[in-house]
Design an enzyme around this catalytic site. Structure first.
Site, PDB file in Angstrom:
ATOM      1  CB  SER A  43     -25.484   2.097  26.623  1.00  0.00           C
ATOM      2  OG  SER A  43     -26.684   1.614  26.068  1.00  0.00           O
ATOM      3  CB  SER A  82     -24.652  -3.717  27.002  1.00  0.00           C
ATOM      4  OG  SER A  82     -24.852  -4.323  25.735  1.00  0.00           O
ATOM      5  CB  SER A  84     -27.249  -6.097  22.492  1.00  0.00           C
ATOM      6  OG  SER A  84     -25.883  -5.827  22.805  1.00  0.00           O
ATOM      7  N   GLY A  85     -26.623  -6.701  25.626  1.00  0.00           N
ATOM      8  CA  GLY A  85     -25.884  -7.604  26.496  1.00  0.00           C
ATOM      9  C   GLY A  85     -24.792  -8.348  25.767  1.00  0.00           C
ATOM     10  CB  THR A  87     -21.859  -3.982  23.629  1.00  0.00           C
ATOM     11  OG1 THR A  87     -23.217  -3.650  23.359  1.00  0.00           O
ATOM     12  CG2 THR A  87     -20.930  -2.923  23.058  1.00  0.00           C
ATOM     13  CD  GLU A 150     -29.834   4.576  23.865  1.00  0.00           C
ATOM     14  OE1 GLU A 150     -30.632   5.409  23.389  1.00  0.00           O
ATOM     15  OE2 GLU A 150     -29.164   3.799  23.157  1.00  0.00           O
TER      16      GLU A 150
END
Length: 182
Positions: A43, A82, A84-85, A87, A150
């Site tokens: 990312s 990100s 996952s939100g 990181t 990505e």
């Protein structure tokens, strides 16, 4: 064909990125403010691609973690990427930037992640598999790890750059003149 499958999966990831959301996102980059970009791993690489294109457009842009990155200030923009939100380095950067008055723009796949809660504006690129599986079957034809996020993010951001070029009437020759030459 493998490429067709990947393209279908990318379409799925980008389906939530509607036109109104896209146009609102563009507005942030037309404000002629300093732009900071952050992300980890792949990312982060997408973020670097985006930062380079913004520089080619003539923006004042910085990648977090580089030695020439100045302090963030009120009115600056921080783009956080990100899937996952969650990181930690990205969330921590967003938290600090917000304390300094920066506008936080998030690109994530997680509507419940900390990053979305911190952001002033979020682009959702939902590439998560809705079916919970204990173990991925080796015959599943899904790209590994965060590949879909990505690639979808990169495609979305490159499309954004193309639209900014059109809006601002910036041609490739102008961008090429800003490209590294040493």
């Amino acid at each position: 064909m493998v490429a067709k499958r990947l393209i279908q999966q990318l379409k799925y990831g980008l389906k939530n990125a509607d036109e109104n959301n896209f146009n609102e996102f563009i507005e942030f980059f037309l404000q002629n403010k300093r732009i900071f970009v952050t992300g980890e791993g792949r990312s982060g690489l997408v973020g670097k691609f985006f930062a380079m294109r913004l520089m080619h457009l003539g923006n004042d842009v910085f990648v977090l973690g580089e030695i020439n990155t100045p302090s963030i200030q009120k009115g600056d923009i921080l783009v956080c990427i990100s899937a996952s939100g969650t990181t930690s380095s990205v969330v921590n950067s967003a938290t600090t930037a917000k304390k300094h008055g920066a506008t936080i723009l998030a690109i994530t796949a997680n509507p419940k992640g900390l990053l979305k809660n911190l952001a002033d504006f979020t682009v959702m690129i939902d590439t998560r598999n809705k079916k919970k599986r204990k173990k991925q079957n080796i015959n599943d034809r899904k790209p590994p790890l965060g590949t879909l996020f990505e690639l979808s993010s990169l495609l979305y951001l490159e499309t954004l750059i193309s639209e900014i070029m059109y809006i601002c009437k910036i041609d490739e020759e102008t961008m090429r003149a800003r490209h590294v030459n040493i």
